[in-house]
Design a protein around this motif. Structure first.
Motif, PDB file in Angstrom:
ATOM      1  N   SER A  41       9.267  -9.056 -35.495  1.00  0.00           N
ATOM      2  CA  SER A  41       9.003  -7.653 -35.170  1.00  0.00           C
ATOM      3  C   SER A  41       7.708  -7.138 -35.802  1.00  0.00           C
ATOM      4  N   GLY A  42       7.371  -7.618 -36.995  1.00  0.00           N
ATOM      5  CA  GLY A  42       6.166  -7.147 -37.669  1.00  0.00           C
ATOM      6  C   GLY A  42       4.906  -7.483 -36.896  1.00  0.00           C
ATOM      7  N   SER A  43       4.808  -8.730 -36.412  1.00  0.00           N
ATOM      8  CA  SER A  43       3.579  -9.097 -35.701  1.00  0.00           C
ATOM      9  C   SER A  43       3.555  -8.491 -34.304  1.00  0.00           C
ATOM     10  N   VAL A  44       4.757  -8.319 -33.697  1.00  0.00           N
ATOM     11  CA  VAL A  44       4.799  -7.644 -32.398  1.00  0.00           C
ATOM     12  C   VAL A  44       4.287  -6.212 -32.553  1.00  0.00           C
ATOM     13  N   ALA A  45       4.651  -5.568 -33.673  1.00  0.00           N
ATOM     14  CA  ALA A  45       4.234  -4.179 -33.903  1.00  0.00           C
ATOM     15  C   ALA A  45       2.716  -4.056 -33.826  1.00  0.00           C
ATOM     16  N   VAL A  46       2.016  -4.988 -34.488  1.00  0.00           N
ATOM     17  CA  VAL A  46       0.556  -4.924 -34.507  1.00  0.00           C
ATOM     18  C   VAL A  46      -0.017  -5.164 -33.106  1.00  0.00           C
ATOM     19  N   ILE A  47       0.470  -6.238 -32.441  1.00  0.00           N
ATOM     20  CA  ILE A  47      -0.076  -6.562 -31.119  1.00  0.00           C
ATOM     21  C   ILE A  47       0.249  -5.470 -30.101  1.00  0.00           C
ATOM     22  N   ALA A  48       1.456  -4.900 -30.203  1.00  0.00           N
ATOM     23  CA  ALA A  48       1.850  -3.868 -29.237  1.00  0.00           C
ATOM     24  C   ALA A  48       0.918  -2.660 -29.323  1.00  0.00           C
ATOM     25  N   LEU A  49       0.567  -2.272 -30.552  1.00  0.00           N
ATOM     26  CA  LEU A  49      -0.343  -1.130 -30.716  1.00  0.00           C
ATOM     27  C   LEU A  49      -1.668  -1.382 -29.995  1.00  0.00           C
ATOM     28  N   ILE A  50      -2.243  -2.559 -30.269  1.00  0.00           N
ATOM     29  CA  ILE A  50      -3.536  -2.889 -29.660  1.00  0.00           C
ATOM     30  C   ILE A  50      -3.399  -2.944 -28.146  1.00  0.00           C
ATOM     31  N   ALA A  51      -2.278  -3.531 -27.686  1.00  0.00           N
ATOM     32  CA  ALA A  51      -2.090  -3.698 -26.249  1.00  0.00           C
ATOM     33  C   ALA A  51      -1.932  -2.347 -25.557  1.00  0.00           C
ATOM     34  N   ILE A 276       7.010  -4.963 -23.815  1.00  0.00           N
ATOM     35  CA  ILE A 276       7.790  -6.176 -23.553  1.00  0.00           C
ATOM     36  C   ILE A 276       6.858  -7.377 -23.421  1.00  0.00           C
ATOM     37  N   GLY A 277       5.710  -7.168 -22.745  1.00  0.00           N
ATOM     38  CA  GLY A 277       4.729  -8.242 -22.602  1.00  0.00           C
ATOM     39  C   GLY A 277       4.257  -8.743 -23.966  1.00  0.00           C
ATOM     40  N   ALA A 278       3.954  -7.790 -24.880  1.00  0.00           N
ATOM     41  CA  ALA A 278       3.505  -8.166 -26.220  1.00  0.00           C
ATOM     42  C   ALA A 278       4.599  -8.944 -26.948  1.00  0.00           C
ATOM     43  N   ALA A 279       5.849  -8.466 -26.828  1.00  0.00           N
ATOM     44  CA  ALA A 279       6.968  -9.133 -27.501  1.00  0.00           C
ATOM     45  C   ALA A 279       7.164 -10.538 -26.939  1.00  0.00           C
ATOM     46  N   LEU A 280       7.072 -10.656 -25.608  1.00  0.00           N
ATOM     47  CA  LEU A 280       7.276 -11.950 -24.946  1.00  0.00           C
ATOM     48  C   LEU A 280       6.246 -12.967 -25.429  1.00  0.00           C
ATOM     49  N   ILE A 281       4.972 -12.534 -25.438  1.00  0.00           N
ATOM     50  CA  ILE A 281       3.900 -13.438 -25.862  1.00  0.00           C
ATOM     51  C   ILE A 281       4.107 -13.874 -27.312  1.00  0.00           C
ATOM     52  N   ASP A 282       4.494 -12.913 -28.152  1.00  0.00           N
ATOM     53  CA  ASP A 282       4.642 -13.250 -29.568  1.00  0.00           C
ATOM     54  C   ASP A 282       5.856 -14.140 -29.825  1.00  0.00           C
ATOM     55  N   VAL A 283       6.955 -13.886 -29.099  1.00  0.00           N
ATOM     56  CA  VAL A 283       8.160 -14.715 -29.269  1.00  0.00           C
ATOM     57  C   VAL A 283       7.847 -16.158 -28.891  1.00  0.00           C
TER      58      VAL A 283
END
Lengths: 331, 321
Positions: A41-51, A276-283
């Protein structure tokens, strides 16, 4: 029951996300537990913001390739300011980071909106320029964890609340709030709808009295400010910032935006899909490392093919659905 | 006289003036700059990028973009290294690496031309994917035991002190110029880039032209990757990564429109010379690579702003008359 294309897309994305998690759960022992969520969740948080910031720009038919350099710059400069003034009130620091990021974004927006330069060229150039500003001002020295205030480096692992063993970190909460605010703004507010109007038909938008220049400028400022906030979180998560911080994040953000169903030619999309896209990529990115059948070196190949598959499937599906819709209308 | 003036007023004339200026400044600042050794070195250090820039000119004039070129370079180089290590003879490995470049280009073309997905998205995805294939092949190893003739081709002189890759660049540059400016195919490339719909209604085989260009882009990138491997004498998973930015910068600086339909091969070649001599001049002044790239970024923005400023200027002039 009638479901709009946008809602359908979110449902499909959620399905793909669930299938991905279930797939890895069947392959990796002890995969599906609270630690997985806490770790990712931590890294998704960062990528989601940018995305999400990238989504604002893409909606207006532009692209922001400089975003990785903006994250690196804000993380570095915010860290540098904190080392010089360690007593700065903590609440002020993320705002400061957003201000720094916003200034970088404003420069992009000014060049694109005022001079009508193609954004892909401008941000390709500022990608290099911002990075060289970082190199020049850092003079090869980097920000290190020991020299930052303790509250900052522990912030990334601090919980807002927890549900059972699921820990909701503050950075995750902030990120989700930003996504929700952006979603409400884009779907329910006149100023938000203008981003779609400009992206789907610039001429019509101009006739409707929408100030294209101002809206595009605003999109870049939002993108920069959110990258700034992400830079703050980046600083908090990693502590050590070198001149390569944030390198390549622009690709991940465009990937998340495209997988999340935002049209790369502007005019349509949904930031919930982007999340969801950001979460999917990071997972996928983090889980492949743990999958025994393939080596960690498969990560990039899978990520690239995933983006391509998502877009190809989306193109085919949407074309078929639209065709059925127009066929139905003619009967 | 009038023709001379119109040449000078054109973008190529402007680039030529800038190039002369840079050469003058560099020559005054450093005694080494104009030596044959340094000039060869200046080309040799970027020879793979400038070869790719030639084919990228076709791609962008055609109204498309190919972000995957550097990854194709990396994949071809790594495939070559992997094959040589597995005991495949060098010549066969070269042929297979070029075939991989062909397949990469065809893969891009398939999604762009027949699926109708924007090239920006397709090549962004394949940029990541092709790089991924390269990493799968060599993982985190470095491969360096190439056949002796391969290393010699990359490092030694071919005609006098001039290395093979530079000779190849010169030949390819002439061919690219003739193909783009002097053949029917070249006219089609411009026409499709300027207005795809009209080109289709005129009965041009738009899909075939685009497919050919993307496949050519793959093959030339693979060739450039092999040259890079030969020059450095080793391959790693991250070989040539990030080169696409430099290549695209050179082409756009040369006056090729990102929207397609406009630009010339001589513009690209002049821009190549400008970028190389600027980087070389800065390197001679001990300016680091990141800063050099930043300066080129400023140059890129200026290069797209100058036509706009000039247009506004001439409009104001016309009004005062």
């Amino acid at each position: 029951m009638r479901i709009s294309l946008g809602t359908l897309r979110i449902i499909v994305l959620l399905g793909v996300f669930a299938a991905t998690v279930l797939f890895f759960a069947s392959q990796i022992d002890g995969y599906l537990n609270a630690r997985l969520f806490n770790r990712i969740s931590g890294s998704v948080a960062v990528i989601a913001l940018i995305a999400v910031g990238q989504a604002f720009v893409v909606l207006t038919r532009n692209i922001d390739l400089s975003i990785g350099s903006v994250v690196g710059c804000t993380a570095y400069f915010t860290g540098g300011i904190l080392m010089a003034y360690p007593d700065l009130p903590p609440l002020l620091v993320p705002l400061l980071a957003m201000l720094i990021g916003g200034i970088f974004g404003a420069l992009n927006g000014f060049l694109v909106a005022r001079f009508r330069l193609p954004s892909i060229i401008v941000t390709l150039a500022t990608l290099a320029i911002f990075r060289s500003i970082l190199v020049q001002s850092s003079d090869g020295s980097s920000i290190t964890t020991e020299r930052l205030p303790v509250w900052l480096t522990s912030f990334a692992t601090q919980n807002a609340f927890s549900i059972g063993e699921l820990q909701m970190r503050w950075i995750v909460v902030i990120s989700v709030v930003v996504v929700l605010v952006a979603h409400v703004f884009l779907t329910r507010f006149r100023a938000g709808r203008q981003f779609f109007a400009i992206g789907s038909n610039p001429d019509a938008a101009a006739f409707a009295g929408i100030n294209a220049g101002r809206t595009i400028f605003l999109a870049f400022v939002i993108s920069g400010a959110l990258a700034g906030l992400a830079g703050f979180m980046f600083l908090s998560r990693f502590g050590n910032i070198t001149v390569v911080a944030g390198l390549g994040l622009e690709l991940k953000s465009v990937g998340a935006v495209v997988v999340g169903g935002v049209n790369i030619f502007g005019g349509s999309g949904n930031v919930l899909g982007v999340l969801i896209g950001a979460a999917l990529i990071d997972v996928i990115d983090t889980s492949l490392v743990r999958w025994e059948l393939v080596s960690e070196f498969w990560r990039e190949a899978v990520l690239g093919l995933l983006i391509l598959t998502a877009v190809a499937a989306d193109t085919v599906l949407m074309r078929r659905l639209l065709k059925r819709k127009t066929d139905g209308g003619q009967q | 006289m009038r023709q001379l003036r119109s040449t000078l007023a054109s973008w190529e004339g402007f680039l030529l003036a800038v190039l002369v200026l840079i050469y003058l400044v560099n020559a005054l600042n450093s005694a080494v700059f104009l030596t044959v050794g340094n000039q060869i070195n200046m080309f040799q250090l970027s020879v793979e990028k400038i070869i790719v820039a030639l084919v990228m000119t076709f791609v962008i004039i055609n109204g498309e973009i190919d972000l995957s070129v550097a990854s194709v370079m990396g994949l071809a180089a790594c495939a070559f290294g992997w094959l040589v290590q597995a005991g495949v003879p060098g010549a066969a490995a070269v042929a297979i690496a070029l075939a991989i470049g062909f397949l990469c280009g065809a893969f891009n073309a398939f999604f762009i031309v027949w699926f109708g997905i924007p090239s920006l998205v397709v090549t962004l995805a394949t940029m990541i994917a092709f790089r991924g294939f390269a990493r799968i092949l060599v993982e985190d190893r470095g491969i360096s035991d190439f056949p002796a003739w391969f290393d010699r081709l990359g490092q030694g002189g071919f005609i006098g002190p001039v290395p093979f890759a530079m000779v190849l660049f010169a030949v390819l540059a002439v061919l690219a110029y003739l193909l783009l400016q002097r053949t029917a195919f070249g006219r089609k490339v411009y026409f499709i880039g300027a207005n795809r719909a009209v080109a289709e209604y005129s009965g041009l085989d738009v899909k075939m032209v685009k497919a050919k260009i993307f496949i050519a882009s793959g093959v030339v990138s693979a060739l450039a990757g092999l040259l890079f491997a030969a020059r450095v004498g080793a391959v790693r998973g991250d070989i040539a990564s990030g080169f696409e930015l430099d290549v695209i910068t050179m082409v756009l600086l040369g006056g090729v429109s990102i929207f397609g339909g406009a630009g010339t091969m001589s513009g690209t070649i002049l821009a190549i010379l400008i970028v190389l001599s600027m980087r070389n001049g800065m390197a001679l002044q001990n300016i680091t690579g990141h800063i050099q790239t930043g300066v080129l970024g400023v140059l890129l923005i200026l290069s797209v702003m100058v036509p706009i400023i000039r247009e506004t200027g001439s409009r104001m002039l016309a009004r005062t008359r």
